[in-house]
Design an enzyme around this catalytic site. Structure first.
Site, short mmCIF file in Angstrom:
data_model
loop_
_atom_site.label_atom_id
_atom_site.label_comp_id
_atom_site.label_asym_id
_atom_site.label_seq_id
_atom_site.Cartn_x
_atom_site.Cartn_y
_atom_site.Cartn_z
N GLU A 145 -47.04 7.61 -2.21
CA GLU A 145 -45.81 8.09 -1.57
C GLU A 145 -45.75 7.58 -0.14
O GLU A 145 -46.73 7.65 0.59
CB GLU A 145 -45.79 9.62 -1.60
CG GLU A 145 -44.62 10.25 -0.86
CD GLU A 145 -44.69 11.77 -0.87
OE1 GLU A 145 -44.11 12.39 0.04
OE2 GLU A 145 -45.35 12.35 -1.77
N GLU A 172 -39.36 11.97 8.07
CA GLU A 172 -39.58 13.35 7.62
C GLU A 172 -39.80 14.25 8.83
O GLU A 172 -40.40 13.85 9.82
CB GLU A 172 -40.80 13.42 6.70
CG GLU A 172 -41.06 14.82 6.13
CD GLU A 172 -42.27 14.86 5.22
OE1 GLU A 172 -42.30 15.71 4.32
OE2 GLU A 172 -43.20 14.02 5.41
#
Length: 321
Positions: free
Chosen positions: A135, A140
């Site tokens: 990932e 974020e």
């Protein structure tokens, strides 16, 4: 030795031929290019992801001029959790239909979800099929912070500890281990202005992720600092200076190709969960004191207009190889 020769030849090829556009996702093809997921949130957020049809009916997604608008519900109080239903505020979770292996991924955003207590938005890629878990969290953050987190998560052994002069970001609390046993992952914190409301105040900007067999590098450019080659559609990372985050195998132990198989592109805005709720709500940020709510879930459920700024306004997402 063979791998180093191959890598050198690849770099030489790119220098001579440059990156070529293979996917351009924008207002002309967005809804045909992404799946609106309605599965339960894998991060256990206080959220209900809705279909494209429901999102359009609620005004949560639409085309505005040449931009794609994606928001959360800001009208209704959220349903509380029950034994059969996890509850949560309605939101959007997208997954690209196309996958890609290596190359340059560039997201141009006029607006991202603001630095609102309770939110946890992300722009990321992940392995979508059986195989090793890899990932790449390009953008974020959570709650009312102003600095982006850029992070890798892997099944296999993978560590990165670059020198300070290799990247403009800084280590996120010395988390250099990407393995899932470390829930933080190998993580780098960007500069002030790289996340949420401070990013929007600059007119948005660009996040770019370059991925080869030997490194994954993430770049951040505010609107006024976007390189001319990106604007011209001829991106050349060799001219961009040091990245915000440099996950280079020479700075640790990671077989990038073994840990990062072909990826699909994701957008989501969840609420609460591990990053925005719990101790993040009460101890790591000032959200509990600022909102007057003791839990993230109570606040998200009962104050819908607190999330009027929790929307994406996307100019384009492009993949070059």
């Amino acid at each position: 030795m063979v791998s180093r020769i191959i890598c050198a030849l690849l770099v030489l090829f790119l220098c001579v031929h440059g990156y070529k556009l293979v996917h351009n996702y924008d207002h002309t093809n967005w809804y045909d290019s992404f799946i609106f997921e309605t599965l339960p949130d894998p991060t256990h957020g206080f959220v209900e992801y809705v279909s494209l049809a429901e999102a359009q009916a609620l005004g949560m997604t639409k085309i505005i001029g040449n931009q794609v608008y994606m928001s959360v519900d800001t009208t209704y109080n959220a349903q509380p959790p029950t034994a059969a239903f996890g509850g949560g505020r309605k939101s959007i979770w997208l997954e690209s239909k196309d996958e890609f292996l290596h190359g340059l991924l560039i997201g141009d955003f006029a607006h991202v979800p603001g630095s609102d207590c309770g939110t946890w938005p992300a722009f990321w890629t992940i392995r979508n099929n059986p195989g090793p878990y890899g990932e790449i969290d390009i953008y974020e953050g959570f709650n009312d912070i102003e600095q982006v987190y850029m992070t890798l998560h892997t099944d296999g052994d993978c560590t990165f500890n670059p020198p300070s002069n290799a990247q403009s970001g800084v280590s996120n609390n010395d988390n250099f281990d990407c393995q899932l046993d470390n829930p933080v992952g190998c993580s780098v914190k960007g500069p002030v202005g790289s996340y949420g409301s401070s990013f929007n105040a600059q007119g948005g900007g660009v996040f770019a992720m370059e991925w080869t067999s030997t490194f994954i590098r993430i770049y951040f450019f505010s609107r006024n600092a976007i390189p001319a080659d990106i604007i011209a559609g001829k991106p050349d990372p060799s001219k961009w200076g040091i990245p915000a985050a440099d996950f280079d195998s020479q700075y640790g132990g990671c077989d990038i190709d073994a840990n990062f198989p072909p990826q699909t592109i994701y957008f989501d805005t969840t609420f609460c969960g591990a990053n925005a709720g719990g101790k993040s709500w009460t101890d790591w940020t000032d959200c509990s004191a600022k909102t007057g709510y003791s839990t993230c879930e109570d606040y998200v459920a009962n104050v819908p207009h607190a999330f009027d700024d929790a929307y994406w306004l996307v100019n384009s997402v492009k993949v070059y190889q």
